[in-house]
Design an enzyme around this catalytic site. Structure first.
Site, short mmCIF file in Angstrom:
data_model
loop_
_atom_site.label_atom_id
_atom_site.label_comp_id
_atom_site.label_asym_id
_atom_site.label_seq_id
_atom_site.Cartn_x
_atom_site.Cartn_y
_atom_site.Cartn_z
N SER A 182 0.79 -1.23 0.00
CA SER A 182 0.00 0.00 0.00
C SER A 182 0.82 1.28 0.00
O SER A 182 0.33 2.32 -0.40
CB SER A 182 -0.96 -0.01 1.18
OG SER A 182 -0.26 -0.23 2.38
N HIS A 210 -6.01 -3.57 -1.58
CA HIS A 210 -5.85 -2.51 -2.58
C HIS A 210 -6.00 -3.04 -4.01
O HIS A 210 -5.65 -2.33 -4.96
CB HIS A 210 -4.48 -1.84 -2.44
CG HIS A 210 -4.40 -0.93 -1.27
ND1 HIS A 210 -4.88 0.37 -1.29
CD2 HIS A 210 -3.95 -1.13 0.00
CE1 HIS A 210 -4.69 0.93 -0.11
NE2 HIS A 210 -4.14 0.04 0.68
N LYS A 241 -12.48 0.21 0.67
CA LYS A 241 -11.74 0.91 -0.39
C LYS A 241 -12.59 0.85 -1.67
O LYS A 241 -13.60 1.55 -1.74
CB LYS A 241 -10.36 0.30 -0.55
CG LYS A 241 -9.54 0.37 0.77
CD LYS A 241 -8.10 -0.02 0.60
CE LYS A 241 -7.39 -0.32 1.91
NZ LYS A 241 -7.28 0.80 2.85
N1 PLP Z 1 -4.76 -4.35 4.64
C1 PLP Z 1 -4.23 -3.42 3.82
C2 PLP Z 1 -3.21 -3.85 2.82
C3 PLP Z 1 -4.63 -2.08 3.93
O1 PLP Z 1 -4.08 -1.15 3.15
C4 PLP Z 1 -5.59 -1.73 4.89
C5 PLP Z 1 -6.05 -0.33 5.05
O2 PLP Z 1 -5.33 0.59 5.16
C6 PLP Z 1 -6.11 -2.73 5.73
C7 PLP Z 1 -5.67 -4.03 5.57
C8 PLP Z 1 -7.12 -2.41 6.77
O3 PLP Z 1 -8.37 -2.34 6.18
P1 PLP Z 1 -9.60 -1.85 7.05
O4 PLP Z 1 -9.70 -0.36 6.86
O5 PLP Z 1 -10.78 -2.60 6.47
O6 PLP Z 1 -9.33 -2.23 8.45
#
Ligand code: PLP
Length: 394
Positions: A182, A210, A241
């Protein structure tokens, strides 16, 4: 008693300011979208995970409204007590059929999905082999389980193989990776990872937060992009997202894994159900993602336009095709100044610095959206150039 701690906290906060890593929050007075208002000013939003522009899409808002009337506001329960509606099961089944998995279990967030996964599945006889740039929720989830932890440098397949060999005596070995990293927008090499997993008899877990809705010909994510859908054992992801942008997460995996998580995953057993309006709107988002290429095509065009424009202006952007386009700055203070200048020019783009990224690698992480127009993208590029000049002159 608080006095001593208070003084210490003040010092730590002052040091964070000085280091340029203090994070401030702009307060918006409009719905999420390509254009938002902050302090009465309109800003072009270049930093939301709103890849497909669904966060305030009329069809999604309508689905949420309808669900409020039909299913009510909240569940006031975790799933296993009295928090499961037909809608939750429908969304789980729909995610499974979309992603090509056996079964799916919803969580309040992907952070929770990753937080509950490892501890429920693995014990001290096992090993998790994790990419160094994995999301914080994977890192924390792994910390919560007793399995041996091994790390490999981002995308380094030789090192991954070495770690697999190092953990050869583990009962089970699980490779854990983000589908898209990310902070960089880089895709994991899932084909190579699956080859290694097969060669070493290991399992594969991918967090595709993502990627779903964005990557792959049908928007099914990095396994679809790499042609390895059947070879990935566990997928995790977010509803926060591309799939509407509200909140909620999931684990989509082999059926026994999902069944066990319903019995053992602590964030599932001890945290409230996803609200029905979010479940219904996520279903509508999946309808849009499955039935049309239009949003994804538009997103790709915007990404290519921005990447080309920024390259032309000599910015150091990380390579790739993903709508995460990090504009590298390096110095934390300089990155914060650039971000502030951009906001002054009408572009909402936030600087990312330690501890979100390693020290000395501060960047402005921009994210493209299908909601942006070509004119928006051009305005963002021009504003970056103007902001750079203004910072250099200051
Ligand atoms: N995994 C990744 C790769 C992310 O970028 C994010 C969010 O920033 C998450 C998990 C967490 O997602 P959530 O907002 O649903 O907790």
């Amino acid at each position: 008693m608080y006095g001593a701690l208070q003084e210490e906290l003040k010092g730590r906060l002052a040091a964070t300011h000085e280091a340029g890593t203090y994070k401030t929050e702009l307060v918006m007075t409009t719905p999420q979208g390509a254009h938002v208002q902050v302090d009465g000013r309109e800003l072009l939003n270049m930093c939301a995970n709103n890849y497909l522009g669904l966060a305030s899409h009329p069809a999604i808002v309508e689905a949420a409204h309808e669900a409020l009337d039909r299913w009510g506001y909240g569940m006031a329960s975790v799933r296993f007590i009295c928090g499961t509606q037909a809608l939750h099961r429908e969304l789980e089944e729909r995610l499974s059929s979309f992603l090509g998995t056996d079964d799916t279990i919803l969580f309040s967030s992907c952070f929770d999905a990753n937080g509950g996964l490892f501890e429920a599945l693995l014990g001290e006889e096992d090993a998790v082999i994790s990419d160094q740039l994995n999301h914080a929720s994977i890192i924390d989830g792994i910390r919560l389980c007793k399995a041996r932890r091994l790390r490999y440098a981002n995308g380094d397949m030789d090192e991954l193989e070495a770690r697999l060999e190092e953990a050869a005596n583990a009962r089970y070995r699980l490779i854990a990776t983000d589908g898209v990293f990310s902070m960089d927008g880089y895709l994991a090499q899932l084909d190579a990872i699956c080859d290694l997993a097969e060669r070493h008899d290991a399992l594969v877990m991918v967090d595709d937060s993502h990627a779903v809705g964005v990557v792959g010909p049908g928007g099914r994510g990095t396994p679809e992009h790499h042609g390895v859908v059947e070879r990935v054992d566990i997928l995790t992801g977010t509803l926060g997202k591309a799939i509407g942008g509200a909140s909620g997460g999931y684990v989509s995996a082999r059926s026994e894994i999902v069944e066990l998580l319903r019995q053992r995953a602590r964030p599932y057993l001890f945290s409230n159900s996803v609200p029905p309006a979010v479940a219904a709107a996520s279903l509508r988002a999946l309808d849009l993602i499955e039935t049309s290429h239009e949003l994804r095509d538009h997103l790709r065009e915007n990404t290519a336009r921005f990447r080309a424009g920024m390259t032309e202006h000599g910015f150091d952007i990380l390579p790739g095709d993903h709508p995460i386009v990090p504009v590298m700055v390096g110095d934390e203070v300089h990155a914060a100044e650039l971000s502030a200048k951009l906001v002054g020019l009408g572009v909402y783009a936030v600087s990312f610095s330690f501890p979100v990224v390693p020290r000395g690698t501060a960047r402005i992480r921009t994210q493209m959206s299908a909601a942006h127009s070509p004119e928006d993208i051009d305005f963002a590029v021009e504003s970056f150039a103007a902001a750079r000049e203004a910072v250099a002159a200051a």
